[in-house]
Design an enzyme around this catalytic site. Structure first.
Site, short mmCIF file in Angstrom:
data_model
loop_
_atom_site.label_atom_id
_atom_site.label_comp_id
_atom_site.label_asym_id
_atom_site.label_seq_id
_atom_site.Cartn_x
_atom_site.Cartn_y
_atom_site.Cartn_z
N ASN A 9 33.47 -10.65 69.05
CA ASN A 9 32.72 -9.93 68.01
C ASN A 9 33.38 -10.25 66.67
O ASN A 9 34.46 -9.74 66.38
CB ASN A 9 32.77 -8.42 68.31
CG ASN A 9 32.16 -7.60 67.19
OD1 ASN A 9 31.43 -8.12 66.34
ND2 ASN A 9 32.46 -6.31 67.17
N LYS A 11 32.42 -9.42 63.79
CA LYS A 11 32.16 -8.36 62.80
C LYS A 11 31.67 -9.02 61.49
O LYS A 11 31.05 -10.08 61.54
CB LYS A 11 33.40 -7.51 62.58
CG LYS A 11 34.04 -7.07 63.91
CD LYS A 11 34.98 -5.95 63.73
CE LYS A 11 35.74 -5.72 65.03
NZ LYS A 11 36.31 -4.41 65.14
N HIS A 96 28.00 -0.40 69.18
CA HIS A 96 29.43 -0.55 68.85
C HIS A 96 29.89 0.70 68.10
O HIS A 96 29.13 1.27 67.32
CB HIS A 96 29.62 -1.81 67.99
CG HIS A 96 31.06 -2.18 67.83
ND1 HIS A 96 31.89 -1.54 66.94
CD2 HIS A 96 31.84 -3.10 68.47
CE1 HIS A 96 33.11 -2.07 67.03
NE2 HIS A 96 33.11 -3.00 67.95
N GLU A 98 31.62 1.08 65.58
CA GLU A 98 31.50 1.00 64.11
C GLU A 98 30.06 1.27 63.69
O GLU A 98 29.82 1.85 62.63
CB GLU A 98 31.99 -0.38 63.63
CG GLU A 98 33.51 -0.47 63.72
CD GLU A 98 34.07 -1.88 63.88
OE1 GLU A 98 33.34 -2.87 63.65
OE2 GLU A 98 35.26 -1.98 64.27
N GLU A 168 35.26 0.63 75.10
CA GLU A 168 36.08 0.38 73.91
C GLU A 168 36.60 1.70 73.35
O GLU A 168 35.89 2.37 72.58
CB GLU A 168 35.24 -0.32 72.84
CG GLU A 168 34.73 -1.68 73.24
CD GLU A 168 34.60 -2.58 72.02
OE1 GLU A 168 35.21 -3.64 72.04
OE2 GLU A 168 33.92 -2.21 71.05
N GLY A 174 40.81 -2.59 66.58
CA GLY A 174 41.34 -3.09 65.30
C GLY A 174 42.64 -2.42 64.88
O GLY A 174 43.08 -2.57 63.75
N SER A 214 41.77 -4.34 70.76
CA SER A 214 43.01 -5.08 70.53
C SER A 214 43.42 -5.97 71.70
O SER A 214 44.61 -6.09 72.01
CB SER A 214 44.14 -4.12 70.13
OG SER A 214 43.80 -3.44 68.94
C1 PEP Z 1 35.66 -4.89 68.71
O1 PEP Z 1 35.33 -5.13 67.58
O2 PEP Z 1 34.80 -4.64 69.56
C2 PEP Z 1 37.09 -4.91 69.05
C3 PEP Z 1 37.46 -4.62 70.26
O3 PEP Z 1 37.96 -5.25 68.04
P1 PEP Z 1 39.53 -5.61 68.18
O4 PEP Z 1 39.66 -6.56 69.32
O5 PEP Z 1 39.91 -6.21 66.88
O6 PEP Z 1 40.24 -4.32 68.46
#
Ligand code: PEP
Length: 256
Positions: A9, A11, A96, A98, A168, A174, A214
């Site tokens: 992803n 973003k 997601h 976000e 998640e 992040g 992460s």
């Molecule tokens: C994500 O954006 O779905 C995500 C898991 O980000 P990150 O790996 O940076 O934590």
């Protein structure tokens, strides 16, 4: 055996030019390696068409990070599933955290988007996950089951078995704080058990559940080795060639 799926992803990062360089690096690294796992990249909307062109005849597929559930109409600023199909996208991330946090996306909208994605033959990757407060209050499992129940309302078993669910935890996205493999496995297992309860054990056995939050080259193998984790949704590390390719290779080695 469920096929591992590693999705990146991106973003709101990069340009068409920088995204093209990334994709060319991934595809040339993968070359004609015989992969047993699925690889998906999800660039911003503006880079989708180029990404589809660059990944033609490769083992990399392209996904969008969001979509509206209507086919067309007065929905300023939105992108429809028909538009994604037109550029050749085959996956779409739905719900997601976000999107939920910054744009007010609700479980009811997630439900409509899943229905619309299946209707248009797009493969949905549906995100669920708890906040730190919910985890600390011991509400992780009940919260995620609630998200799933509402997101899957009226979605038939023959679609649910094709679903990719991304667990998640919001506190791990992040932040550099990864859930331990054990924490991630516990929740993914409970998601599978809940799908068995809502549908059948066979549906639960087929549904793929990713972990996201992460994931990096140095923790991917441990997380992906868990029996109920079938891949990763990767944010930051999917923008770094060396990191993303190592995550892919960890999935590939575990798939052998
Ligand atoms: C994500 O954006 O779905 C995500 C898991 O980000 P990150 O790996 O940076 O934590």
């Amino acid at each position: 055996m469920r096929k591992q799926v590693i999705a990146g992803n991106w973003k709101m990062n990069g340009t068409i030019a920088s995204g093209s360089i990334l994709i060319e690096a991934f595809t040339s690294f993968l070359g004609d390696k015989d992969l047993d796992c699925e690889i998906v990249v999800c660039p911003p909307f503006t880079a989708l068409e180029r990404a589809v062109c660059l990944t033609k005849n490769t083992q990399v597929s392209v996904g969008a990070q969001n979509m509206d559930y209507h086919d067309a109409g007065a929905f300023t600023g939105e992108v429809s599933p028909l538009m994604l199909m037109e550029v050749g996208v085959s996956y779409v991330i739905i719900g997601h955290s976000e999107r939920r946090e910054y744009y007010g996306e609700t479980d009811a909208m997630v439900n409509e988007k899943i229905k619309s994605a299946f209707f248009h033959n797009l493969q949905p990757i549906v995100c669920v996950g708890e906040s730190l407060e919910q985890r600390e209050a011991n509400e992780t499992i009940s919260f995620i089951h609630g998200q799933l129940k509402r997101a899957l309302q009226d979605i038939p078993a023959d679609q649910v078995e094709k679903l990719i669910i991304a667990y998640e935890p919001i506190w791990a996205i992040g932040t550099g704080k990864t859930a331990t493999a054990d924490q991630a496995e516990k929740v993914c297992k409970s998601i599978r058990e809940y799908i068995a309860e809502l549908y059948t054990p066979n549906v639960a056995d087929l549904v793929r559940i990713q972990y996201g939050g992460s994931v990096k080259a140095n923790n991917a193998r441990e997380i992906l080795s868990e029996p109920n984790i079938d891949g990763a949704l990767v944010g930051g590390a999917s923008l770094i060639v060396d990191e993303f390719t190592k995550i892919i290779m960890a999935a590939q080695e575990l798939s052998n």
